[in-house]
Design a protein around this motif. Structure first.
Motif, mmCIF file in Angstrom:
data_model
loop_
_atom_site.group_PDB
_atom_site.id
_atom_site.type_symbol
_atom_site.label_atom_id
_atom_site.label_comp_id
_atom_site.label_asym_id
_atom_site.label_seq_id
_atom_site.Cartn_x
_atom_site.Cartn_y
_atom_site.Cartn_z
ATOM 1 N N ILE A 360 0.834 -1.206 0.000
ATOM 2 C CA ILE A 360 0.000 0.000 0.000
ATOM 3 C C ILE A 360 0.867 1.254 0.000
ATOM 4 N N THR A 361 1.926 1.246 0.805
ATOM 5 C CA THR A 361 2.807 2.404 0.909
ATOM 6 C C THR A 361 3.504 2.682 -0.423
ATOM 7 N N GLU A 362 3.833 1.607 -1.134
ATOM 8 C CA GLU A 362 4.465 1.772 -2.436
ATOM 9 C C GLU A 362 3.525 2.468 -3.426
ATOM 10 N N SER A 363 2.237 2.114 -3.345
ATOM 11 C CA SER A 363 1.261 2.712 -4.263
ATOM 12 C C SER A 363 0.788 4.077 -3.795
ATOM 13 N N TYR A 364 0.761 4.280 -2.476
ATOM 14 C CA TYR A 364 0.267 5.543 -1.913
ATOM 15 C C TYR A 364 1.277 6.060 -0.891
ATOM 16 N N PRO A 365 2.405 6.621 -1.370
ATOM 17 C CA PRO A 365 3.485 7.051 -0.464
ATOM 18 C C PRO A 365 3.075 8.150 0.515
ATOM 19 N N GLU A 366 2.015 8.897 0.203
ATOM 20 C CA GLU A 366 1.619 9.980 1.089
ATOM 21 C C GLU A 366 0.654 9.500 2.183
ATOM 22 N N LEU A 367 0.299 8.229 2.141
ATOM 23 C CA LEU A 367 -0.562 7.653 3.185
ATOM 24 C C LEU A 367 0.331 6.976 4.207
ATOM 25 N N SER A 368 0.329 7.469 5.429
ATOM 26 C CA SER A 368 1.153 6.915 6.500
ATOM 27 C C SER A 368 0.399 5.773 7.183
ATOM 28 N N ILE A 369 1.013 4.598 7.276
ATOM 29 C CA ILE A 369 0.404 3.438 7.913
ATOM 30 C C ILE A 369 1.328 2.942 9.026
ATOM 31 N N GLN A 370 0.815 2.897 10.233
ATOM 32 C CA GLN A 370 1.581 2.461 11.392
ATOM 33 C C GLN A 370 1.050 1.131 11.888
ATOM 34 N N LEU A 371 1.947 0.182 12.166
ATOM 35 C CA LEU A 371 1.553 -1.141 12.666
ATOM 36 C C LEU A 371 2.024 -1.301 14.104
ATOM 37 N N LEU A 372 1.059 -1.599 14.991
ATOM 38 C CA LEU A 372 1.339 -1.831 16.412
ATOM 39 C C LEU A 372 0.787 -3.176 16.818
ATOM 40 N N HIS A 373 1.257 -3.708 17.944
ATOM 41 C CA HIS A 373 0.656 -4.935 18.471
ATOM 42 C C HIS A 373 0.795 -4.944 19.982
ATOM 43 N N ASP A 374 -0.173 -5.603 20.640
ATOM 44 C CA ASP A 374 -0.185 -5.645 22.110
ATOM 45 C C ASP A 374 1.012 -6.432 22.633
#
Length: 374
Positions: A360-374
């Motif tokens: 997704i980041t490759e296709s939409y570089p201006e969209l920031s996606i953060q991954l967290l886990h408990d």
């Protein structure tokens, strides 16, 4: 992340406003001239709780009344009482005949059309685009036989008998209260036919397809210019949260029902209110209602219009109404869902999540996606 702190003051203000509106409706109904005239000839005394417990300890009753005001006619039904024990003893065969006479879309359309104004057979055919009067005849015969239609004279206009107008309106009103059950039937069918959405190998059903469907809707919001950040949180219980800072799913009621738009987005299988993804070997797209149906539980939290709203679902079915749970100047949608372990044999994997985010980041570089886990 969206705060879930409740604002009890705001909730009390909303409750007071609803009570004031209800009080005005009751006041206007009580003081209607037609009601005063009808009640002067026959009144109904509703027993208090103590009287009900002493006289009908093992029974319950239904009290109902109503009026219908059209352009040419006004019908009034004085207050009625039906014991639930008597209703349960009604002839099921006769009830089924009545409902079968009504259980057809074109017959309901006929009743709704002639309910608005008397129509000839030719006018009904033209209005409902039925093609020929021969197609109409079968339905008219059933409705006439059930005394749900009358004809002025041979070749004349059809209309609903005056003594049937209010009962039909009561029936339609009751149907409107449970109209959303049709959505739940489709959600249940989605669960029983999961292969149509996930492919033909149950052991390979992929939970990540549900996540991709939710993310696809975040991407759509981003493409529209409203979403710049998405946070994904993987929880220890196997559920996952996707939160974005978009506009937030609209919470207003739809114009033709009491259902909110957010509930429609999450439950209406045949609507195009959400984006969808296609699974390999799947014959149907996975949209947000499918995600909801295939999840053991799902909760949506929406921030918009200065408030925070929440609604919870189980197997796609709402467990409560859309609630106001707080206030916020932020906007966005947070969706937490747990894929049903009875459908999916494996849960989310961090490596797979990272792969999805990278694409997704490759296709939409201006969209920031953060991954967290408990």
């Amino acid at each position: 992340m969206i705060s879930l702190e409740r604002n009890f003051g705001a909730e009390l203000d909303d409750l007071k406003a609803q009570l004031n509106e209800l009080q005005q409706l009751v006041h206007s109904f009580i003081h209607a001239p037609e009601r005063q005239e009808a009640l002067s000839s026959k009144s109904l005394t509703i027993p208090n709780r103590a009287e009900q417990h002493s006289e009908d300890r093992d029974d319950s009753v239904v009290f109902f009344s109503g009026q219908y005001r059209g352009e040419r006619h006004h019908y009034w039904r004085e207050p009625q009482v039906r014991r639930s024990s008597d209703l349960s003893k009604m002839d099921s065969d006769k009830i089924s005949r009545i409902l079968s006479a009504l259980g057809h879309k074109q017959r309901l359309d006929i009743l709704k059309s002639v309910g608005a104004e008397p129509l000839t057979g030719a006018e009904i055919v033209d209005r409902l685009q039925m093609g020929t009067t021969g197609q109409l005849y079968h339905h008219l015969k059933a409705l006439l036989g059930a005394d749900l239609l009358v004809q002025e004279e041979r070749g004349g206009k059809y209309m609903i008998p005056s003594h049937r107008v209010l009962p039909l309106m009561f029936l339609f009103a009751a149907a409107s209260e449970i109209l959303d059950t049709s959505d739940y039937i489709e959600l249940t069918e989605a669960r029983s036919q999961a292969g149509d959405f996930l492919g033909d190998s149950p052991e390979q059903y992929d939970v990540h397809l549900l996540l991709q469907s939710v993310l696809e809707n975040c991407i759509a919001e981003h493409r529209a210019g409203y979403c710049s950040q998405v946070t994904i949180v993987l929880h220890q219980d196997g559920s996952i949260t996707v939160a974005d800072n978009g506009r937030g799913i609209p919470v207003h009621a739809l114009s033709d029902s009491k259902k909110t738009r957010v509930q429609a987005v999450l439950t209406e299988m045949r609507s195009s209110l959400s984006a969808s993804v296609q699974a390999p070997h799947g014959t149907k797209g996975i949209s947000i209602p499918v995600v909801n149906a295939l999840s053991q539980s799902l909760s949506v939290v929406i921030s918009r219009e200065g408030k925070i709203f929440r609604q919870d679902f189980k197997h796609g079915i709402p467990q409560n109404v859309l609630m106001t749970v707080g206030q916020s100047e932020e906007t966005g949608t947070s969706m937490t869902f747990r894929p049903d372990p009875n459908i999916f044999s494996a849960g989310f994997r961090l490596v797979k999540l990272e792969e999805i985010i990278a694409l997704i980041t490759e296709s939409y570089p201006e969209l920031s996606i953060q991954l967290l886990h408990d």
